[in-house]
Structures are given as structure tokens and as C-alpha cells.
Design a protein around this motif. Structure first.
Motif, mmCIF file in Angstrom:
data_model
loop_
_atom_site.group_PDB
_atom_site.id
_atom_site.type_symbol
_atom_site.label_atom_id
_atom_site.label_comp_id
_atom_site.label_asym_id
_atom_site.label_seq_id
_atom_site.Cartn_x
_atom_site.Cartn_y
_atom_site.Cartn_z
ATOM 1 N N LEU A 73 -94.184 70.870 -26.537
ATOM 2 C CA LEU A 73 -95.143 69.869 -26.060
ATOM 3 C C LEU A 73 -94.653 69.219 -24.771
ATOM 4 N N MET A 74 -93.343 68.961 -24.689
ATOM 5 C CA MET A 74 -92.795 68.405 -23.465
ATOM 6 C C MET A 74 -92.972 69.373 -22.300
ATOM 7 N N ASP A 75 -92.762 70.660 -22.549
ATOM 8 C CA ASP A 75 -92.952 71.668 -21.513
ATOM 9 C C ASP A 75 -94.423 71.717 -21.075
ATOM 10 N N LYS A 125 -91.114 59.885 -26.908
ATOM 11 C CA LYS A 125 -91.609 59.098 -28.032
ATOM 12 C C LYS A 125 -93.087 59.366 -28.280
ATOM 13 N N LEU A 126 -93.867 59.461 -27.204
ATOM 14 C CA LEU A 126 -95.293 59.735 -27.346
ATOM 15 C C LEU A 126 -95.532 61.031 -28.108
ATOM 16 N N PHE A 127 -94.832 62.092 -27.732
ATOM 17 C CA PHE A 127 -95.085 63.376 -28.387
ATOM 18 C C PHE A 127 -94.514 63.422 -29.798
ATOM 19 N N ASP A 147 -100.396 56.213 -25.200
ATOM 20 C CA ASP A 147 -99.637 56.403 -23.957
ATOM 21 C C ASP A 147 -99.311 55.080 -23.265
ATOM 22 N N GLU A 148 -100.049 54.034 -23.570
ATOM 23 C CA GLU A 148 -99.786 52.690 -23.021
ATOM 24 C C GLU A 148 -99.764 52.688 -21.496
#
Length: 223
Positions: A83-85, A60-62, A51-52
Motif C-alpha cells: 500500500l505504501m508503494d 499510520k493511515l495505511f 488522512d487529516e
């Protein structure tokens, strides 16, 4: 400080304990999707590294998590949008304030106008602000997505001073990111206070904050 008329805060890792918030979200995420993994703690730690500190785009993370994580092969892998939801719902609900953040805001309000400037998506940032119950504490809130400009661009700080009806030198900005917050606000003409959390100072920066603090509640004796 004699001419100070407004105190403006960053949100993530300044008023919001972003480290704790994302750790809580990550634990819920791991519990939701990786109950089949006997020891999921390394997954929790890996997600936090990827996650930085919040500076990696979540899409991009997911994408990376879909490629890298040990998804349960007995069920269909979730879609990226699912996953975004999940993130949009559960990250916001895990938001927590820094220690004594409400006291710091209330203290600032007794003397000054109080504002908030944050980079991020409008839905997520306002969601966190409302989850924390602090929206009404501010005379001004600017989220970069709706403003169309983001820190460290001086224009977002100039937008704040314009809306507050003040000059830059009458405003103090407080944030954790040396470039986005301290350098950006300094170039716009504001005095600054740097809260040292996860982002290291960079030697090449020209900005010189009035103070460097490690705990938000140190502001109670500084402003």
C-alpha cells in the motif's frame, strides 16, 4: 513591501491543490482495491477524513485502512508495504496545481527571487514538484526531510534566507497552515500572507499576516 527581494511559497494547499490531488488519489485507490463494494463513495469520504488533510503519517493511515476497510475476503489482503508503494507511485502522479499557480510564480519571478519550503518526505515532495513541472521555476527549494528540520521551526526559514543571501525582512512567505507557515515564518522575521484553505486560524497565534487570501491568484495584485 519596498524592501522585498524574495517570495517563498509553501507547497501543499498553496501551490499544489492538495485537496484535489488527494481526492484523485483516493478515487484511484478505491477503484483499485474495492471494486467489490457496490457503493464505494463512503469509503472515499472515510479515507479523506482519516488522512487529516495530509497531516497524518501515511504509515499510520495505511495501518488504519488495513484494519478498517472492507477488503475483499476472496483474495489475500495486501501487505502494508504494498500500500505504501501504491501511494508513492499514484499519489505523486495525481498532483495538480492550484488555479493560476504558474501565472503567480511567473509574476513573482519578474520582480523577486522565488523559493519553496515544504514539510514532507524528499521522495514524495520532489516527485510532486516534478509532476507539476515547476522545479526549474525556483531559485531555492527546501524539503524538510533532507534539511533535517521542519516548519514551524524558524531554522528552516533561516536556512532559506542564508541560501538566498538575504535578510529575513527581505522575504515574504506564503502558506496555508497558520502555525507551520505563518507563525513559523513570522518568528523567523519574515512578512507573511495566509492562504485560507482547510486549516482554521487559531486565536492564540501571535503572527499577523499582511494579507489573508482565499485564492492563490489574488497574489497577482498583491505582490
Amino acid at each position: 513591501m519596498e524592501q522585498l527581494k524574495a517570495v517563498i511559497f509553501d507547497l501543499d494547499n498553496t501551490l499544489l491543490d492538495r485537496t484535489h490531488t488527494f481526492s484523485r488519489f483516493t478515487q484511484a485507490f478505491v477503484n483499485q482495491y474495492f471494486g467489490h463494494v457496490e457503493n464505494a463513495q463512503p469509503l472515499h469520504e472515510r479515507i479523506i477524513r482519516l488522512d487529516e488533510d495530509g497531516y497524518k503519517d501515511k504509515r499510520k493511515l495505511f495501518t488504519e485502512l488495513l484494519e478498517e476497510m472492507p477488503w475483499d475476503e476472496s483474495v489475500e489482503k495486501p501487505a502494508h508495504e504494498a500500500l505504501m508503494d501504491y501511494y508513492e507511485e499514484h499519489y505523486v502522479s495525481n498532483a495538480v496545481l492550484m488555479h493560476e499557480a504558474n501565472e503567480v510564480i511567473a509574476h513573482a519571478r519578474t520582480k523577486y527571487k522565488v523559493g519553496l519550503i515544504t514539510n514532507g518526505r524528499t521522495l514524495i515532495q520532489y516527485g510532486k514538484i516534478d509532476q507539476l513541472g515547476i522545479r526549474e521555476a525556483f531559485d531555492l527549494i527546501i524539503v524538510s526531510e533532507e534539511a533535517g528540520v521542519k516548519k514551524p521551526n524558524p531554522q528552516i526559514f533561516e536556512l532559506a534566507t542564508s541560501k538566498l543571501g538575504l535578510r529575513a525582512e527581505e522575504c515574504l512567505y506564503i502558506g496555508d497552515h497558520p502555525v507551520n507557515d505563518i507563525e513559523g515564518a513570522s518568528k523567523a522575521g519574515m512578512a507573511t500572507i495566509w492562504i485560507k484553505v482547510n486549516q482554521p486560524w487559531r486565536d492564540e497565534l501571535e503572527a499577523k499576516p499582511l494579507h489573508t487570501i482565499e485564492q492563490l491568484n489574488e497574489l497577482l495584485r498583491l505582490i
